[in-house]
Motif scaffolding. Structure first.
Motif, mmCIF file in Angstrom:
data_model
loop_
_atom_site.group_PDB
_atom_site.id
_atom_site.type_symbol
_atom_site.label_atom_id
_atom_site.label_comp_id
_atom_site.label_asym_id
_atom_site.label_seq_id
_atom_site.Cartn_x
_atom_site.Cartn_y
_atom_site.Cartn_z
ATOM 1 N N PHE A 145 0.851 -1.188 0.000
ATOM 2 C CA PHE A 145 0.000 0.000 0.000
ATOM 3 C C PHE A 145 0.889 1.241 0.000
ATOM 4 C CE2 PHE A 145 -3.005 3.077 1.951
ATOM 5 C CZ PHE A 145 -4.057 2.921 1.056
ATOM 6 N N TYR A 146 0.536 2.202 -0.875
ATOM 7 C CA TYR A 146 1.337 3.413 -1.058
ATOM 8 C C TYR A 146 0.446 4.647 -0.932
ATOM 9 C CZ TYR A 146 4.364 -0.023 -3.423
ATOM 10 O OH TYR A 146 5.117 -1.134 -3.747
ATOM 11 N N ILE A 147 0.998 5.696 -0.337
ATOM 12 C CA ILE A 147 0.332 6.997 -0.274
ATOM 13 C C ILE A 147 1.285 8.045 -0.825
ATOM 14 C CG2 ILE A 147 -0.688 8.767 1.209
ATOM 15 C CD1 ILE A 147 -1.463 6.602 3.171
ATOM 16 N N ASP A 148 0.830 8.763 -1.854
ATOM 17 C CA ASP A 148 1.653 9.785 -2.519
ATOM 18 C C ASP A 148 3.020 9.230 -2.915
ATOM 19 O OD1 ASP A 148 -0.367 11.643 -2.364
ATOM 20 O OD2 ASP A 148 0.376 12.582 -0.527
ATOM 21 N N GLY A 149 3.022 8.017 -3.449
ATOM 22 C CA GLY A 149 4.251 7.408 -3.948
ATOM 23 C C GLY A 149 5.128 6.780 -2.892
ATOM 24 N N GLU A 150 4.771 6.951 -1.630
ATOM 25 C CA GLU A 150 5.577 6.388 -0.543
ATOM 26 C C GLU A 150 4.996 5.048 -0.097
ATOM 27 O OE1 GLU A 150 6.981 7.418 4.079
ATOM 28 O OE2 GLU A 150 5.685 8.794 2.953
ATOM 29 N N HIS A 199 7.305 -0.513 -7.187
ATOM 30 C CA HIS A 199 7.369 0.820 -6.565
ATOM 31 C C HIS A 199 7.694 1.883 -7.612
ATOM 32 C CE1 HIS A 199 8.810 3.391 -2.895
ATOM 33 N NE2 HIS A 199 7.836 3.961 -3.579
ATOM 34 N N SER A 200 8.614 1.581 -8.513
ATOM 35 C CA SER A 200 8.966 2.555 -9.545
ATOM 36 C C SER A 200 7.776 2.828 -10.464
ATOM 37 C CB SER A 200 10.163 2.052 -10.363
ATOM 38 O OG SER A 200 9.864 0.831 -11.000
ATOM 39 N N GLU A 201 6.954 1.807 -10.727
ATOM 40 C CA GLU A 201 5.771 2.005 -11.557
ATOM 41 C C GLU A 201 4.693 2.787 -10.809
ATOM 42 O OE1 GLU A 201 6.115 -1.977 -14.385
ATOM 43 O OE2 GLU A 201 5.178 -2.102 -12.409
ATOM 44 N N VAL A 202 4.608 2.597 -9.491
ATOM 45 C CA VAL A 202 3.699 3.422 -8.693
ATOM 46 C C VAL A 202 4.085 4.890 -8.812
ATOM 47 C CG1 VAL A 202 3.007 3.996 -6.328
ATOM 48 C CG2 VAL A 202 3.052 1.604 -7.063
ATOM 49 N N LEU A 203 5.373 5.167 -8.772
ATOM 50 C CA LEU A 203 5.840 6.550 -8.897
ATOM 51 C C LEU A 203 5.525 7.115 -10.279
ATOM 52 C CD1 LEU A 203 9.304 6.258 -7.074
ATOM 53 C CD2 LEU A 203 7.222 7.377 -6.242
ATOM 54 N N ILE A 204 5.584 6.269 -11.306
ATOM 55 C CA ILE A 204 5.220 6.718 -12.650
ATOM 56 C C ILE A 204 3.742 7.083 -12.694
ATOM 57 C CG2 ILE A 204 4.966 5.972 -15.051
ATOM 58 C CD1 ILE A 204 7.473 4.266 -14.647
ATOM 59 N N ASP A 205 2.896 6.224 -12.105
ATOM 60 C CA ASP A 205 1.461 6.515 -12.036
ATOM 61 C C ASP A 205 1.212 7.787 -11.220
ATOM 62 O OD1 ASP A 205 -1.408 4.830 -12.286
ATOM 63 O OD2 ASP A 205 -1.322 6.205 -10.580
ATOM 64 N N TYR A 206 1.921 7.935 -10.135
ATOM 65 C CA TYR A 206 1.786 9.112 -9.263
ATOM 66 C C TYR A 206 2.115 10.400 -10.024
ATOM 67 C CZ TYR A 206 2.822 12.226 -5.270
ATOM 68 O OH TYR A 206 2.872 13.270 -4.376
ATOM 69 N N SER A 207 3.081 10.317 -10.936
ATOM 70 C CA SER A 207 3.465 11.493 -11.715
ATOM 71 C C SER A 207 2.465 11.812 -12.823
ATOM 72 C CB SER A 207 4.856 11.281 -12.331
ATOM 73 O OG SER A 207 4.814 10.278 -13.332
#
Length: 264
Positions: A145-150, A199-207
């Protein structure tokens, strides 16, 4: 000249291996169920039929942006999303704790209908947008589970051989499920993936970008590196075996050509 055909065969085998691995990556897809912000109330929901979602085999991910206008007062927890039938499977599900809106991601696995984590230290502040990512993998036996990419929480199944995540073919409820309450606020950019986001793909989605397009550009050479390495060494083995078969014939042919003709 037969050895030229042999090397041509090796090239075909290697290139086909690359093509197969790239086709596997193309199976990673998602559907954006909500794009622009939609207002939700505890009595309002959006229901998506199972057949309208990407086909899930053993992994899934959900990402969304959420904006809360009030905390639920209980006694039941407010629902953000819920997939399945009441009492059988709630994979995946996300609830908000009353009075503080702490997120509680849940799922079902063998012997446990309602497994998950209570993020009591991450109560959402009202009137602020948050990005949420929920990932689930049966091969990894794990929910993240991630919040704001974290990365803020995870839960792993401990009995690896005897327990599995229970997926279902029930509808996906965004907001209110069944007779329970939904949340009060807004949701935008709700995406349902048929694979586990890293996690890196979550950050891509977050961006705001598309992780699947990122994979199409370089995933075949990055995440399939091990598979391609195996294919390469298999090609080398074929070349060696072919050399054992063809090189002696080539040597004999050249030796024969080197023998002087006594009739000259």
């Amino acid at each position: 000249m037969h050895y030229y055909y042999f090397y041509y065969l090796v090239i075909i085998i290697f290139s086909n291996s690359i093509s197969v691995f790239c086709q596997k990556q193309e199976q990673r897809t998602y559907r954006e169920l909500i794009t622009k912000p939609i207002i939700f109330t505890p009595e309002y929901n959006k229901i998506i039929s199972h057949v309208d979602l990407p086909v899930v085999k053993n992994e899934l991910s959900i990402t969304l942006k959420i904006y809360l206008t009030s905390h639920g007062s209980g006694p039941t927890w407010d629902s953000v999303f819920y997939k399945g039938s009441m009492g059988t499977s709630n994979t995946p599900a996300l609830w908000l704790k009353p009075n503080e809106s702490a997120p509680c991601p849940r799922f079902s696995f063998t012997g446990h209908f309602d497994a998950g984590i209570d993020m009591n230290d991450y109560g959402f502040i009202l009137n602020r947008w948050y990005h949420i990512a929920y990932t689930l993998s049966n091969p990894d036996k794990r929910m993240n589970f991630y919040i704001d990419g974290e990365w803020v929480g995870s839960l792993s199944i401990t009995q690896i051989q005897g327990q599995s995540i229970i997926f279902n073919d029930g509808p996906l409820y965004i907001g209110k499920p069944f007779f329970l309450n939904g949340f009060a606020g807004q949701i935008s950019n709700f995406r349902y993936y048929n694979f586990r986001l890293s996690h890196s793909e979550v950050l891509i989605d977050y961006s705001g970008e598309d992780p699947t397009k990122h994979n199409d550009n370089d995933e075949c050479l990055n995440k399939s590196f091990v598979d391609l390495t195996i294919a390469f060494f298999l090609g080398i083995m074929v070349m060696v075996l072919g050399g054992i078969l063809f090189i002696p014939k080539i040597i004999l042919r050249r030796s024969y050509q080197a023998i002087p003709n006594p009739m000259q």
